[in-house]
Structure formats: structure tokens, C-alpha cells
Design an enzyme around this catalytic site. Structure first.
Site, mmCIF file in Angstrom:
data_model
loop_
_atom_site.group_PDB
_atom_site.id
_atom_site.type_symbol
_atom_site.label_atom_id
_atom_site.label_comp_id
_atom_site.label_asym_id
_atom_site.label_seq_id
_atom_site.Cartn_x
_atom_site.Cartn_y
_atom_site.Cartn_z
ATOM 1 C CG ASP A 14 99.851 9.367 54.681
ATOM 2 O OD1 ASP A 14 100.927 10.010 54.620
ATOM 3 O OD2 ASP A 14 98.862 9.784 55.319
ATOM 4 C CG HIS A 44 100.111 12.573 64.092
ATOM 5 N ND1 HIS A 44 98.994 13.376 64.209
ATOM 6 C CD2 HIS A 44 99.757 11.529 63.301
ATOM 7 C CE1 HIS A 44 98.004 12.840 63.507
ATOM 8 N NE2 HIS A 44 98.431 11.715 62.949
ATOM 9 C CD GLU A 50 100.371 13.291 55.949
ATOM 10 O OE1 GLU A 50 101.145 12.646 55.201
ATOM 11 O OE2 GLU A 50 99.291 12.838 56.363
ATOM 12 C CE LYS A 74 93.506 9.543 57.621
ATOM 13 N NZ LYS A 74 94.287 10.626 58.204
ATOM 14 C CB SER A 115 95.562 13.775 49.244
ATOM 15 O OG SER A 115 94.858 12.664 49.755
HETATM 16 CA CA CA Z 1 97.963 11.125 56.868
#
Ligand code: CA
Length: 427
Positions: free
Chosen positions: A136, A143, A211, A263, A267
Site C-alpha cells: 500500500d 491525504h 483507494e 489495517k 481490505s
Molecule cells: Ca491505505
């Protein structure tokens, strides 16, 4: 190899609803379960899913060098490994089979049509690739500036390396899931209060990240590099990508080695990979880069893509509310620059690897790609259509990402990238 499939004049003999993301100029690739529970590689025109495994068995790809089982697989990895020339030949052939005033062989063969065509509600989309490695990036200047202001210091929001390096980290591929898969609210540790003991429990600051991600083919052997100029040769296509984030877990764990459990719990990607070829008409110039990057990152021509992006929140049994409008063209570092940087040290890139862009925020407050930025860490809650407020994402909420490009009456889109939040498991 010409990109004939992109001709805006083409119409399909299959029904394509107006405003569909999937006109005959798109021809994305995905993996689905058919109504007979057979897994196959397919494409989509309008609301019709097309079984490429069946089409190949029936001889419709004659003259293109393909192994017999190339589409009868549970991932696109082998097809992607066949390379750009093959992708183009196949996409051009599909275009020819399904457009008006062209081949009539399939159109007139009801028995074949029965084997090849499915309604979208008869099939179940799967993960399109077996993602070996997922990286990533952090490539949107807006951002990075917003997050730097919120997490550190507004005066020095952008760290000195940011304008020199496409910053990235290695993510977790096992928890990449296709659109529609529910996401369980994670639990974890959070910053200690005055007693010095870390907080613990379900994240209170669950967020999305708007994203895009690109899927690669096998590019370089270990020890070799790919230049900025060559990079696009090795990009198969793009998906929408929601890099779910637990901000309170992230804030406590990320120093000094970067994001981890905040994270890696999930995803979500959109299930159809839209090829870079289909996006060719939507090239655009990226933001000016000042200071000039080092020579290995310098690029010529239009390396960004104009793709309109949206994030929406739909509460349980409620209506969708658009919370962000952004665009892939805002990316400071292009995909080509990311690719060149990724392989600079000789790290090898394989077929089916995935590289996320990082959250794509635009210049205005309604174009920010995360709740962290949109609500400025909860200081300015958003109001949804049903009157309820959101600082971050609640249990029962579905977050939906959408994206499309449009020119000359042709709209190339990605379909939905959605995920619903389930309550944390008791601990
Ligand atoms: Ca990210």
C-alpha cells in the site's frame, strides 16, 4: 496490437442499461461461481455475466494461443501471466463476438448462449486474483498532509521524504476480500490514558480509505529493475479498494514500524478488474512535481487517469448518502512511479500482486477519502440522509465505493466495492 475494443461507436447485441459501468468498451475480467456452482473466469457486459471458460471450450477463441484450461480456474493469475499481447487479443475477440453488426455465430446459437451467458443475480463473484503480495502506497499529497496535520504537526504535516519517495509499506494479502463480504469490527489496544495502561476493546474509530489498486503481471526477476517507462507494460488493470482502518489501534501501534493490526483485519476490492487498456482514453497529466524527483522517478507523458470516485455510507435498512467525491487523477505519485520505486532495489513483482494507491483525497473538504479527514477526527460529524450523525463507521453500516470514467458517451466503471460492518466478537 491495436486497442480496437475501445472504439466508442461499438454497441453490443446484449442489453446494456443506460449509465451501466459495463458497456462493450469495458470488458473487465473477474472470477465467479455459475448457477451450477462451477468456478470460472468471466467478463461482463451490461448485467450479463459471460463465462469465458465455456466460450473457450466452444471454440470462440480459435487462433489465440491459450491453454485449454486458462479460463477454468479460480483466479486470473495464469491468464495475467500470459502478458499484454494475450490480454489484448482476448479483449478484442470478446468485443467482436458481442458487438452488433459483427460476428453472429454466438448471437444466433441459442444452445451456446445458454451455456455462456448468465444474469448477474445468478452468479456469485469471487476474489479475482490470488494476491501473493500486497503493497500500500501513500501517494496522495492532500491525504498525507491531512493525516500529518491530525496525527503530528500541522506546521510540518508533510515529512521531508514524502516529496522524494513514493512512500509505501507491505500489507497483508490474506485478508483481501471481494465486495459484499461483511467485515467484523476489530478489537485491539489503544493509547493509554493517565494510568499508563493501554485501552482495549472494539475500535471506536473504524474508518474506510477510498483507494484504487493495480494488479500486476510477472515483471522482473529478483535483482532486476523496472523503469518508469516500462512500468505500464506490467499493469494488468485496476480495482476499487477500501483499505479499512481502525484509527485508534493504528495511532498506538504505528511507531516506529508502521501500520499493523489497525489495517490488516480486512481490505475490500471490487470484483471486476478493469484493464489498463480499457482506461487508455482517460489518461491525464498528474499534479506538477516540485522538487523534481530523482532521475529514476522522472516520467514523460500522461501517466495519471481521470477516474471519478465516490464513497457512500448506507446505514442498516437506510438510504445511501454520498460522503466523498474524489478522483484518481489527484495522485501525486503515478502508478508507474510507484512501480519503478518498488523494484528499484531489485524486489521482484509477480503475477497477481496488488499495489494500493493510498487514500485518494482531493483539494476540497468534500473530496477527502476517509472519515478521519472528512470529520477532522470526529470534530465535524457528517449528517446522513436519515438525520443520523457519523464521526466514524457504525455497526450495521455498509460503506460503498464507486468509480467510473466517462468520455464520448462511453462510461467505463468498476461496479460496487462494498462491505457491511458487523459488531465485534465478544472477548
Ligand atoms: Ca491505505
Amino acid at each position: 496490437m491495436p486497442l480496437t475494443a475501445n472504439d466508442p461507436k461499438f454497441k453490443s447485441w446484449l442489453d446494456v442499461p443506460s449509465n451501466s459501468d459495463f458497456p462493450i468498451q469495458n470488458i473487465p475480467f473477474g472470477v465467479f461461481l455459475t448457477r451450477d456452482d462451477i468456478i470460472t473466469i468471466g467478463t461482463r457486459i451490461g448485467d450479463t455475466a459471460i463465462d469465458l471458460g465455456a466460450l473457450h471450450q466452444l471454440g470462440y477463441f480459435k487462433g489465440i494461443e491459450l491453454t485449454d484450461d486458462i479460463f477454468l480456474q479460480d483466479s486470473l493469475n495464469d491468464f495475467i501471466a500470459d502478458g499484454r499481447k494475450t490480454w489484448r487479443l482476448v479483449r478484442n475477440r470478446i468485443s467482436k463476438i458481442f458487438r452488433e453488426n459483427s460476428d453472429t455465430e454466438l448471437r444466433n446459437n441459442m444452445e451456446h448462449r445458454e451455456k455462456v451467458l448468465f444474469k448477474m443475480d445468478e452468479i456469485e463473484m469471487q476474489l479475482p486474483v490470488d494476491v501473493g503480495d500486497y503493497t500500500d502506497f501513500y501517494a496522495s499529497k492532500e491525504h498525507a498532509t491531512n493525516v500529518g496535520s491530525l496525527f503530528r504537526d500541522p506546521e510540518n504535516a508533510l515529512l521531508p521524504n514524502w516529496l522524494r519517495i513514493p512512500i509505501g509499506y507491505h500489507g497483508r494479502s490474506s485478508s483481501i476480500i471481494p465486495s459484499g463480504t461483511p467485515v467484523r469490527r476489530p478489537i485491539g489496544q489503544m493509547k493509554p490514558g493517565d494510568d499508563g495502561v493501554p485501552g482495549f476493546g472494539p475500535t471506536k474509530l473504524l474508518d474506510f480509505e477510498l483507494e484504487m489498486a493495480f494488479i500486476t503481471t510477472a515483471a522482473n526477476d529478483l535483482g532486476k529493475r523496472i523503469s518508469v517507462k516500462e512500468a505500464e507494460e506490467y499493469i494488468f488493470g485496476l480495482v476499487l479498494f477500501n483499505d479499512w482502518s481502525a484509527r485508534d489501534i493504528q495511532a498506538w501501534e504505528y511507531v516506529p514500524l508502521g501500520p499493523f493490526l489497525g489495517k490488516s483485519f480486512a481490505s475490500t476490492i471490487s470484483p471486476w478488474i478493469v484493464t489498463l487498456d480499457a482506461l487508455e482514453p482517460f489518461r491525464t497529466k498528474g499534479p506538477d512535481q516540485e522538487p523534481q524527483p530523482l532521475p529514476y522517478l522522472q516520467q514523460e507523458g500522461k501517466k495519471n487517469f481521470d477516474i471519478q470516485l465516490q464513497a457512500l455510507i448506507q446505514p442498516e435498512d437506510g438510504d445511501e448518502t454520498v460522503v466523498a467525491n474524489s478522483n484518481f487523477k489527484y495522485m501525486y505519485w503515478s502508478m508507474s512511479q510507484q512501480f519503478a520505486h518498488h523494484t528499484l532495489n531489485g524486489c521482484n513483482v509477480r503475477s497477481g500482486d496488488m499495489m494500493g494507491s493510498g487514500t485518494i483525497s482531493g483539494p476540497t473538504k468534500d473530496s477527502y477519502g476517509s472519515m478521519l479527514e472528512l470529520t477532522w477526527r470526529g470534530q465535524n460529524p457528517l449528517t446522513l440522509k436519515d438525520g443520523s450523525k457519523r464521526k466514524f463507521i457504525d455497526d450495521g453500516d455498509t460503506v460503498i465505493l464507486r468509480g467510473f470514467s466517462e468520455r464520448n458517451g462511453v462510461r467505463i466503471g468498476f461496479g460496487d466495492c462494498s462491505g457491511k460492518i458487523l459488531p465485534a466478537l465478544p472477548y
